[in-house]
Design a protein around this motif. Structure first.
Motif, PDB file in Angstrom:
ATOM      1  N   PRO A 141      49.149 -38.823 -29.530  1.00 33.98           N
ATOM      2  CA  PRO A 141      49.048 -39.862 -30.565  1.00 33.98           C
ATOM      3  C   PRO A 141      48.538 -41.177 -29.977  1.00 33.98           C
ATOM      4  CG  PRO A 141      51.301 -39.654 -29.813  1.00 33.98           C
ATOM      5  CD  PRO A 141      50.512 -38.573 -29.096  1.00 33.98           C
ATOM      6  N   ASN A 142      48.506 -42.208 -30.839  1.00 37.26           N
ATOM      7  CA  ASN A 142      48.125 -43.550 -30.406  1.00 37.26           C
ATOM      8  C   ASN A 142      46.679 -43.589 -29.924  1.00 37.26           C
ATOM      9  OD1 ASN A 142      48.548 -46.314 -29.807  1.00 37.26           O
ATOM     10  ND2 ASN A 142      48.961 -45.823 -27.666  1.00 37.26           N
ATOM     11  N   GLY A 143      45.818 -42.857 -30.620  1.00 37.05           N
ATOM     12  CA  GLY A 143      44.394 -42.850 -30.281  1.00 37.05           C
ATOM     13  C   GLY A 143      43.554 -43.046 -31.531  1.00 37.05           C
ATOM     14  N   ASN A 144      42.320 -43.478 -31.331  1.00 34.84           N
ATOM     15  CA  ASN A 144      41.443 -43.766 -32.479  1.00 34.84           C
ATOM     16  C   ASN A 144      40.659 -42.574 -32.974  1.00 34.84           C
ATOM     17  OD1 ASN A 144      42.136 -46.454 -32.689  1.00 34.84           O
ATOM     18  ND2 ASN A 144      40.558 -47.131 -31.258  1.00 34.84           N
ATOM     19  N   GLY A 145      40.813 -41.421 -32.339  1.00 40.35           N
ATOM     20  CA  GLY A 145      40.053 -40.262 -32.789  1.00 40.35           C
ATOM     21  C   GLY A 145      38.801 -40.072 -31.967  1.00 40.35           C
ATOM     22  N   TYR A 146      37.766 -39.575 -32.586  1.00 40.90           N
ATOM     23  CA  TYR A 146      36.542 -39.263 -31.844  1.00 40.90           C
ATOM     24  C   TYR A 146      35.317 -39.400 -32.740  1.00 40.90           C
ATOM     25  CZ  TYR A 146      36.776 -34.641 -34.130  1.00 40.90           C
ATOM     26  OH  TYR A 146      36.824 -33.630 -35.047  1.00 40.90           O
ATOM     27  N   VAL A 147      34.169 -39.410 -32.080  1.00 42.49           N
ATOM     28  CA  VAL A 147      32.884 -39.441 -32.780  1.00 42.49           C
ATOM     29  C   VAL A 147      32.016 -38.352 -32.170  1.00 42.49           C
ATOM     30  CG1 VAL A 147      30.897 -40.839 -33.443  1.00 42.49           C
ATOM     31  CG2 VAL A 147      33.093 -41.952 -33.015  1.00 42.49           C
ATOM     32  N   ASN A 148      31.828 -37.266 -32.901  1.00 43.73           N
ATOM     33  CA  ASN A 148      30.927 -36.202 -32.466  1.00 43.73           C
ATOM     34  C   ASN A 148      29.546 -36.532 -33.027  1.00 43.73           C
ATOM     35  OD1 ASN A 148      29.460 -33.868 -31.989  1.00 43.73           O
ATOM     36  ND2 ASN A 148      31.164 -32.497 -32.443  1.00 43.73           N
ATOM     37  N   VAL A 149      28.799 -37.317 -32.263  1.00 41.32           N
ATOM     38  CA  VAL A 149      27.499 -37.801 -32.740  1.00 41.32           C
ATOM     39  C   VAL A 149      26.523 -36.641 -32.886  1.00 41.32           C
ATOM     40  CG1 VAL A 149      25.657 -39.471 -32.331  1.00 41.32           C
ATOM     41  CG2 VAL A 149      27.964 -39.957 -31.517  1.00 41.32           C
ATOM     42  N   ALA A 150      26.581 -35.683 -31.967  1.00 46.58           N
ATOM     43  CA  ALA A 150      25.640 -34.571 -31.993  1.00 46.58           C
ATOM     44  C   ALA A 150      25.735 -33.773 -33.286  1.00 46.58           C
ATOM     45  CB  ALA A 150      25.885 -33.657 -30.794  1.00 46.58           C
ATOM     46  N   SER A 151      26.960 -33.664 -33.835  1.00 47.73           N
ATOM     47  CA  SER A 151      27.164 -32.857 -35.046  1.00 47.73           C
ATOM     48  C   SER A 151      27.466 -33.697 -36.276  1.00 47.73           C
ATOM     49  CB  SER A 151      28.304 -31.854 -34.818  1.00 47.73           C
ATOM     50  OG  SER A 151      28.004 -30.984 -33.744  1.00 47.73           O
ATOM     51  N   LEU A 196      32.095 -39.096 -28.247  1.00 46.09           N
ATOM     52  CA  LEU A 196      32.967 -40.142 -27.699  1.00 46.09           C
ATOM     53  C   LEU A 196      34.380 -39.871 -28.179  1.00 46.09           C
ATOM     54  CD1 LEU A 196      32.527 -43.874 -27.163  1.00 46.09           C
ATOM     55  CD2 LEU A 196      34.381 -43.145 -28.664  1.00 46.09           C
ATOM     56  N   VAL A 197      35.327 -39.870 -27.225  1.00 44.50           N
ATOM     57  CA  VAL A 197      36.715 -39.550 -27.544  1.00 44.50           C
ATOM     58  C   VAL A 197      37.622 -40.663 -27.046  1.00 44.50           C
ATOM     59  CG1 VAL A 197      38.561 -37.849 -27.335  1.00 44.50           C
ATOM     60  CG2 VAL A 197      36.170 -37.104 -27.224  1.00 44.50           C
ATOM     61  N   SER A 198      38.480 -41.166 -27.927  1.00 39.38           N
ATOM     62  CA  SER A 198      39.543 -42.093 -27.545  1.00 39.38           C
ATOM     63  C   SER A 198      40.808 -41.265 -27.363  1.00 39.38           C
ATOM     64  CB  SER A 198      39.727 -43.150 -28.643  1.00 39.38           C
ATOM     65  OG  SER A 198      40.842 -43.953 -28.380  1.00 39.38           O
ATOM     66  N   MET A 199      41.302 -41.164 -26.116  1.00 46.72           N
ATOM     67  CA  MET A 199      42.296 -40.153 -25.786  1.00 46.72           C
ATOM     68  C   MET A 199      43.692 -40.451 -26.314  1.00 46.72           C
ATOM     69  SD  MET A 199      40.641 -37.808 -24.328  1.00 46.72           S
ATOM     70  CE  MET A 199      42.139 -36.860 -24.168  1.00 46.72           C
ATOM     71  N   GLY A 200      44.056 -41.727 -26.474  1.00 45.23           N
ATOM     72  CA  GLY A 200      45.435 -42.016 -26.835  1.00 45.23           C
ATOM     73  C   GLY A 200      46.383 -41.640 -25.705  1.00 45.23           C
TER      74      GLY A 200
END
Length: 717
Positions: A141-151, A196-200
């Motif tokens: 938890p405590n993360g912003n999620g991710y951005v799968n730019v390729a998809s 891009l992944v925000s791990m939390g």
């Protein structure tokens, strides 16, 4: 133990792949009152997420202009990803509903877990246990999620700056707030991302899990890391070797530098081994490129994404400025890059295209004449592209910052440059003079002409080139030696069994005997228990001699007056014996005696020590030794095991390396012989096993090819 750690690596990669590639998403806790909810929903819609987005709100009302569902159970299908952004107190309840609904991947945005203390940590443990038992892969938890730019999958908690540029840089960050800064910087430099992944909190999915996925991800060429701590050291080492074998550079910004303090206070080596210096050694040995700024993180990753591996360090430069040439020359020296002279044939070609007042030497300054002949840089590029003295070319240029007065003319000009760059016979790297934003105007020209990426600024660009050249050499060496080979071969002999009590210290007498028995060249010595015996030993060795205190309770004899040097006759030896024994008693030694050794002089003194780091294991330190250890701290570190080539490179990197090369007419040291002895000491440390806390030889005296350990200390856990 977490769920991902109990799975095989291939199963972990598959679960992470499912996490980052959902075809449907449920936003749980969606509400118009939350900027998190608004941002995530807008990111998905504006990012043109190809799947279905469902909103879950306990009131079942219209949210973000879309009808929501009261519970996950009400959804019309089993979604692939649950994005949880409810209050901390109801996260467990909601995750149970997620499990009941058959959802197998979740991002938990909510904070208030392990980062806030014991109560939060207990709640996080419950979350992990639930996920493990129900087969859910959790990011956060405590993360912003991710951005799968390729998809085009963008479940990310902060508002994105428009549609992101697709590329091949995969970014993993142990920071939520800085993730947006990295995204913005990548956008302004037109650097394309794959993921891009925000791990939390990494309660289940770890940084190394995501790295492992990126190694296998076809859309990713470069793995970019913002690291606060490496939680799984062995996994990090394994994945780093996998990335090298796959030809995927890892670029890392590791924050939290600290003076880790002595790992083992009893050994001088501890003063050389701090947390950050160990990270340096780990990265260096495993071909992880370390940078020290966000700018270098992105600029280096961008360069590597379209120019790795580089064929070599010899670079030809084409610039429009004499000042740029001077900056380039200075920075090339800083980064170990070479600017060779062009061949006579190349200089003749340049003379045909450059104005008379321009120089045809490397770096090339095409001068202000470019205003008269805009194609001059292309002509210079064409003239040097077959030069046998260079490996690649740096072409200094930039995209327009303002809207061109004649857009079509600008497109035509940049198209010509782009074609020349693409069809050059050697790799061409485009680099701007300074690191500035690539504006919408510049981006429009680049898109219209398929102009290559522009590395941001000479300063950062040359840093990136130096790192890329070093990584490329490591990559070729690893492939030649066997893909992914970066470390040493481990201990070469059988384990050494030692009768030592927990926490015991072997001072010089016992330590020297142990090392000598296992092939380390030690200075001869005699243990004596009387002044007369000391004098007799001195007569056998020949004068001058050294008398040292022998007492296992005393680790650093010289600190209490327990060493007497340069003793030239029997009377001096007898007095020295009495003095060092008295010093030992005064320092608390129960039954002090003494060692007599022949005096050694001249040469260079080194320290060679192995200290056990609680996270990384045995770390070898090699540096200038004797009394200067803690003053100069001129050392190189290696994570054991380490091979001979890396030991040799480390010795050559010392600030005092000139002393070994025979400075001011002194005898040059046999470097290969030093490497043999250092490798032997490292081998002994490994063979002593997990009970070893530290092993130190200080000094190791080097006189040409004569190498001898004059003192030693071993401590046990």
């Amino acid at each position: 133990m977490t769920a991902t750690e109990t799975l095989t690596p291939s199963a972990t990669v598959e679960r992470v792949r499912q996490l980052f590639n959902p075809k449907s998403i449920a936003l749980i806790g969606a509400t118009d009152k939350s900027h998190w909810s608004l941002s995530i929903y807008k990111n998905l819609i504006d990012g043109e997420f190809p799947g279905k987005v469902y909103l879950v709100n306990p009131r079942g009302i219209v949210v973000h202009g879309q009808q929501s569902y009261a519970t996950v159970a009400d959804l019309p299908e089993v979604v692939d990803l649950a994005f949880v952004m409810v209050g901390t107190g109801v996260v467990i309840e909601v995750m149970e509903q997620v499990a009941d609904a058959g959802i197998r991947s979740a991002v938990v945005l909510t904070s208030g877990f392990g980062e806030v203390g014991e109560e939060g940590a207990a709640l996080e443990a419950r979350l992990v246990q639930l996920a493990e038992e129900r087969g859910i892969t959790v990011l956060g938890p405590n993360g912003n999620g991710y951005v799968n730019v390729a998809s085009e999958i963008t479940p990310y908690g902060l508002l994105l700056p428009g549609k992101l540029k697709k590329g091949s840089i995969g970014v993993v960050l142990q920071s939520g707030a800085l993730a947006s800064a990295v995204i913005q910087l990548a956008q302004t430099r037109n650097a394309g991302l794959s993921l891009l992944v925000s791990m939390g909190n990494e309660s289940m999915v770890s940084m190394t899990d995501v790295m492992r996925y990126l190694v296998e991800d076809e859309a990713t060429k470069v793995i970019t890391l913002f690291i606060e701590s490496i939680r799984h050291p062995e996994d990090f080492l394994e994945v780093s070797r996998m990335a090298l074998a796959a030809g995927k550079p890892i670029v890392a910004l590791k924050v939290g530098r600290s003076e880790g303090g002595a790992r083992v206070a009893k050994a001088h080596t501890g003063s050389l081994v701090g947390d950050d210096s160990i990270i340096d050694a780990v990265f260096r040995q495993n071909a992880v490129i370390r940078v020290d700024s966000l700018e270098d993180l992105i600029v280096t990753s961008e360069l590597l994404s379209h120019a790795a591996p580089l064929p070599g360090r010899r670079i030809g430069f084409v610039t429009p400025s004499g000042g740029a040439c001077e900056v380039i020359s200075d920075r090339a020296e800083d980064e170990g890059l070479l600017i060779p002279d062009f061949s006579a044939e190349t200089e003749a070609k340049l003379a045909e295209v450059l104005p008379d007042f321009a120089s045809g030497h490397n770096p090339i300054d095409v001068t202000g004449y470019i205003l008269i002949d805009p194609l001059l840089p292309i002509k210079a590029l064409d003239a040097i592209q077959d030069d046998p003295n260079i490996d690649e070319i740096v072409y200094v240029a930039d995209l327009p910052h303002e809207v061109p007065p004649d857009f079509d003319a600008a497109v035509a000009r940049y198209s010509l440059q782009g074609d020349a760059i693409k069809h050059a016979h050697k790799p061409v790297i485009v680099m701007s003079n300074t690191i500035t934003d690539i504006t919408p105007s510049g981006r429009a020209v680049a898109e219209a002409t398929d102009f290559p990426g522009v590395v941001g600024g000479i300063h950062h660009g040359m840093t990136a080139l130096g790192r890329a050249a070093e990584w490329s050499e490591r990559y070729r060496a690893a492939i030649a030696a066997g893909a992914g080979a970066t470390g040493g071969a481990g201990a070469t002999g059988t384990p050494i069994a030692v009768d030592a009590a927990p926490g015991e210290t072997f001072a010089e007498r016992k330590a020297a005997a142990l090392l000598a028995e296992n092939g380390v060249p030690m200075v001869p010595n005699a243990l004596v228990d009387s002044a007369e015996a000391a004098a007799e030993a001195a007569e056998r060795f020949g004068y001058p001699v050294v008398v040292k205190l022998a007492a296992d309770e005393i680790e650093h004899k010289s600190d209490i007056g327990g060493v007497r040097l340069g003793l030239a006759d029997a009377d001096a030896v007898r007095r020295a014996y009495d003095d060092v024994v008295a010093a030992g008693r005064g320092a608390g030694a129960a039954n002090p005696t003494a060692l007599v050794q022949p005096q050694r002089s001249g040469g260079v003194e080194l320290i060679v020590g192995a200290v056990r780091d609680p996270k990384w294991g045995l770390v070898l330190a090699v540096g200038l030794g004797g009394v200067w250890v803690e003053v100069l701290k001129d050392s190189t570190l290696h994570l054991l095991p380490v091979d001979r080539a890396q030991i040799k490179k480390g010795l050559e990197s010392l600030r005092g390396a000139k002393l070994l090369n025979g400075a001011r007419g002194t005898e040059a040291a046999d470097i290969d012989a030093i490497v043999d002895v250092v490798a032997g000491i490292a081998d002994v440390a490994l063979r002593l096993g997990d009970r070893l806390e530290s092993l130190e030889v200080n000094p190791l005296l080097v006189r040409g090819s004569e190498i001898e350990a004059l003192d030693a200390l071993i401590t046990w856990k």
